[in-house]
Design a protein around this motif. Structure first.
Motif, PDB file in Angstrom:
ATOM      1  N   LEU A  27       0.833  -1.230   0.008  1.00  0.00           N
ATOM      2  CA  LEU A  27       0.358   0.052  -0.072  1.00  0.00           C
ATOM      3  C   LEU A  27       1.269   1.220   0.207  1.00  0.00           C
ATOM      4  O   LEU A  27       1.948   1.971   0.656  1.00  0.00           O
ATOM      5  CB  LEU A  27      -1.000   0.133   1.546  1.00  0.00           C
ATOM      6  CG  LEU A  27      -1.375   1.271   1.545  1.00  0.00           C
ATOM      7  CD1 LEU A  27      -2.849   1.514   0.436  1.00  0.00           C
ATOM      8  CD2 LEU A  27      -2.141   1.589   2.989  1.00  0.00           C
TER       9      LEU A  27
ATOM     10  N   GLU B 284       0.420   5.164   0.529  1.00  0.00           N
ATOM     11  CA  GLU B 284      -0.165   6.615  -0.209  1.00  0.00           C
ATOM     12  C   GLU B 284       0.574   7.730  -0.362  1.00  0.00           C
ATOM     13  O   GLU B 284       1.236   7.877   0.795  1.00  0.00           O
ATOM     14  CB  GLU B 284      -1.101   6.198   1.894  1.00  0.00           C
ATOM     15  CG  GLU B 284      -1.912   4.490   1.976  1.00  0.00           C
ATOM     16  CD  GLU B 284      -2.271   5.095   4.174  1.00  0.00           C
ATOM     17  OE1 GLU B 284      -2.918   5.113   4.409  1.00  0.00           O
ATOM     18  OE2 GLU B 284      -0.931   4.794   4.714  1.00  0.00           O
ATOM     19  N   ASN B 285      -0.116   8.461  -0.773  1.00  0.00           N
ATOM     20  CA  ASN B 285       0.567   9.451  -1.619  1.00  0.00           C
ATOM     21  C   ASN B 285      -0.922  10.883  -1.354  1.00  0.00           C
ATOM     22  O   ASN B 285      -1.890  10.693  -1.568  1.00  0.00           O
ATOM     23  CB  ASN B 285       0.001   9.312  -2.628  1.00  0.00           C
ATOM     24  CG  ASN B 285      -0.083  10.824  -4.056  1.00  0.00           C
ATOM     25  OD1 ASN B 285       1.034  11.589  -3.034  1.00  0.00           O
ATOM     26  ND2 ASN B 285       0.391  10.887  -4.532  1.00  0.00           N
TER      27      ASN B 285
ATOM     28  N   VAL C 291      -3.646   4.687  -2.808  1.00  0.00           N
ATOM     29  CA  VAL C 291      -4.780   5.465  -1.731  1.00  0.00           C
ATOM     30  C   VAL C 291      -4.174   6.932  -2.253  1.00  0.00           C
ATOM     31  O   VAL C 291      -3.191   7.393  -1.383  1.00  0.00           O
ATOM     32  CB  VAL C 291      -4.956   4.694  -0.455  1.00  0.00           C
ATOM     33  CG1 VAL C 291      -6.721   5.986  -0.060  1.00  0.00           C
ATOM     34  CG2 VAL C 291      -5.564   3.547  -1.163  1.00  0.00           C
TER      35      VAL C 291
ATOM     36  N   PRO D 221      -5.193  10.665  -0.982  1.00  0.00           N
ATOM     37  CA  PRO D 221      -6.093  10.861   0.576  1.00  0.00           C
ATOM     38  C   PRO D 221      -5.252  12.908   0.505  1.00  0.00           C
ATOM     39  O   PRO D 221      -4.243  13.290   0.400  1.00  0.00           O
ATOM     40  CB  PRO D 221      -5.530  10.291   1.919  1.00  0.00           C
ATOM     41  CG  PRO D 221      -4.992   9.612   2.341  1.00  0.00           C
ATOM     42  CD  PRO D 221      -4.228   9.501   0.499  1.00  0.00           C
TER      43      PRO D 221
ATOM     44  N   GLY E  25      -8.790  11.022   5.910  1.00  0.00           N
ATOM     45  CA  GLY E  25      -7.563  11.759   5.695  1.00  0.00           C
ATOM     46  C   GLY E  25      -6.921  12.425   6.283  1.00  0.00           C
ATOM     47  O   GLY E  25      -5.737  12.750   7.020  1.00  0.00           O
TER      48      GLY E  25
ATOM     49  N   GLY F 160       4.405  10.649   1.875  1.00  0.00           N
ATOM     50  CA  GLY F 160       3.603   9.129   1.586  1.00  0.00           C
ATOM     51  C   GLY F 160       4.079   9.034   2.425  1.00  0.00           C
ATOM     52  O   GLY F 160       4.866   8.763   3.623  1.00  0.00           O
TER      53      GLY F 160
ATOM     54  N   ARG G 116       3.026   1.965   5.820  1.00  0.00           N
ATOM     55  CA  ARG G 116       3.172   2.419   7.150  1.00  0.00           C
ATOM     56  C   ARG G 116       4.560   2.176   7.954  1.00  0.00           C
ATOM     57  O   ARG G 116       4.372   1.806   9.262  1.00  0.00           O
ATOM     58  CB  ARG G 116       1.968   2.385   7.717  1.00  0.00           C
ATOM     59  CG  ARG G 116       0.881   2.907   7.147  1.00  0.00           C
ATOM     60  CD  ARG G 116      -0.263   3.857   8.001  1.00  0.00           C
ATOM     61  NE  ARG G 116      -1.366   4.010   7.332  1.00  0.00           N
ATOM     62  CZ  ARG G 116      -2.915   4.020   7.333  1.00  0.00           C
ATOM     63  NH1 ARG G 116      -3.331   3.601   9.169  1.00  0.00           N
ATOM     64  NH2 ARG G 116      -3.612   4.384   6.705  1.00  0.00           N
TER      65      ARG G 116
ATOM     66  N   ASN H 224     -11.153   1.077   2.117  1.00  0.00           N
ATOM     67  CA  ASN H 224     -10.828   2.904   1.769  1.00  0.00           C
ATOM     68  C   ASN H 224     -11.333   2.521   0.441  1.00  0.00           C
ATOM     69  O   ASN H 224     -11.497   1.795  -0.227  1.00  0.00           O
ATOM     70  CB  ASN H 224      -9.826   3.165   0.422  1.00  0.00           C
ATOM     71  CG  ASN H 224      -8.568   3.689   2.088  1.00  0.00           C
ATOM     72  OD1 ASN H 224      -7.749   3.640   2.565  1.00  0.00           O
ATOM     73  ND2 ASN H 224      -9.660   3.638   3.448  1.00  0.00           N
TER      74      ASN H 224
ATOM     75  N   LEU I 198      -9.232   9.151  -2.147  1.00  0.00           N
ATOM     76  CA  LEU I 198      -9.830   8.202  -1.232  1.00  0.00           C
ATOM     77  C   LEU I 198     -11.254   9.232  -1.171  1.00  0.00           C
ATOM     78  O   LEU I 198     -11.352  10.712  -0.402  1.00  0.00           O
ATOM     79  CB  LEU I 198      -9.029   9.154   0.345  1.00  0.00           C
ATOM     80  CG  LEU I 198      -9.247   8.525   1.517  1.00  0.00           C
ATOM     81  CD1 LEU I 198      -9.807   7.209   1.418  1.00  0.00           C
ATOM     82  CD2 LEU I 198      -8.699   8.542   2.931  1.00  0.00           C
TER      83      LEU I 198
END
Length: 306
Positions: free
Chosen positions: A70, A72-73, A103, A105, A128, A145, A149, A216, A245
């Motif tokens: 994953l 996240e941008n 994803v 957000p 977000g 990003g 995580r 999501n 998102l």
């Protein structure tokens, strides 16, 4: 900041959820579940929706088992450097295809609507903004990003700039997968509802660990203004916002799915949720991922379109 799903909890109608835990099934190449519909749970989830999702799942080929990552941008429509980060995302998707799930957000001041300018849309979400607060993303400046995580080597924060994404994605993809995750989606136009079936299989026993399921809902390919410092005009009129998102119906950090799962344990989760009228159902994408409850790292992720 509007969230059309803020009024729904994980167990309240019209958002409905049931998770069925199936133990001792082994690890066959194609999972077969016998009679996975105890009457009480079926009524809670909606038997007709559950059976329809089972049919859709059976008609589609199962994804190849393997580790997925994953990315996240975190972005915003008045972040003039964010289009460069989106280009990095495009190159990584071209390289890794469906092994990478993205994803995007829209968060913080760079995503805030400005009624007196071109940037009047509000793409922010409570999920977000909660991630922004939890990880202090605004303090780093956008774009930023997180990759699964997971903190970078020698660091405490999982927040990294786009220049580090390629290395972090490669590192996370090299991990041995602990779970298999599959998402099936079905859109019902007559009721504007999205049905989801999420199949989780734990490949080995995980004593002492608890896993959370996060969902999501994304809307892809939204065309609107984007600031771009590389353009002479400074603004892109018909910029394509990807992987946006829209909602996290089980909450920002999801719901506990299982504790100390056994080898071969499966959990089937069924969701039905309404699609707001200002969302394009043809561009919806459902993402599901598992979080280690202690470390808050993402251990597996999957996505699908209806």
């Amino acid at each position: 900041m509007a969230d059309p799903m803020r009024r729904f909890s994980a167990l309240a109608l019209p958002l409905t959820l049931v998770a069925l835990s199936l133990l001792g099934l082994g690890l066959p190449g194609c999972d077969t579940v016998t009679n996975p519909f105890p009457p009480a749970e079926t009524q809670t989830a909606g038997r007709r929706d559950s059976l329809a999702l089972d049919s859709v799942e059976a008609a589609r080929p199962a994804p190849v088992f393997g580790q997925r990552v994953l990315l996240e941008n975190f972005t915003g429509h008045t972040c003039g450097n964010c289009p460069r980060a989106a280009q990095v995302v495009g190159r990584l998707l071209a390289q890794y295809s469906d092994r990478l799930v993205v994803v995007a957000p829209h968060i913080g001041s760079f995503a805030a609507p400005r009624s007196d300018t071109l940037y009047f849309n509000d793409y922010r979400t409570p999920a977000g903004e909660e991630l922004n607060t939890r990880y202090g993303i605004d303090n780093f400046g956008l774009p930023q990003g997180m990759v699964n995580r997971a903190p970078a080597a020698g660091g405490a924060s999982p927040v990294v700039s786009e220049g580090a994404w390629a290395e972090r994605v490669a590192t996370e993809l090299a991990l041995v997968p602990e779970q298999d995750l599959r998402v099936t989606a079905r859109y019902a136009p007559a009721t504007r509802t999205l049905g989801l079936k999420i199949r989780t299989q734990y490949r080995a026993a995980q004593p002492g660990r608890t896993f959370r399921l996060v969902v999501n809902i994304l809307e892809d390919s939204i065309r609107s203004y984007q600031k771009d410092y590389a353009r002479a005009a400074g603004n892109i009129r018909d910029y394509t916002h990807r992987h946006l998102l829209r909602a996290a119906p089980l909450g920002t950090f999801g719901a506990v799915q299982t504790t100390a799962p056994g080898a071969g344990q499966q959990v089937l989760t069924y969701l039905t949720l309404p699609v707001p009228t200002n969302w394009n159902p043809r561009h919806l994408v459902a993402v599901a991922y598992l979080l280690d409850d202690q470390t808050r790292r993402v251990t597996q992720v999957a996505e699908t379109a209806p």
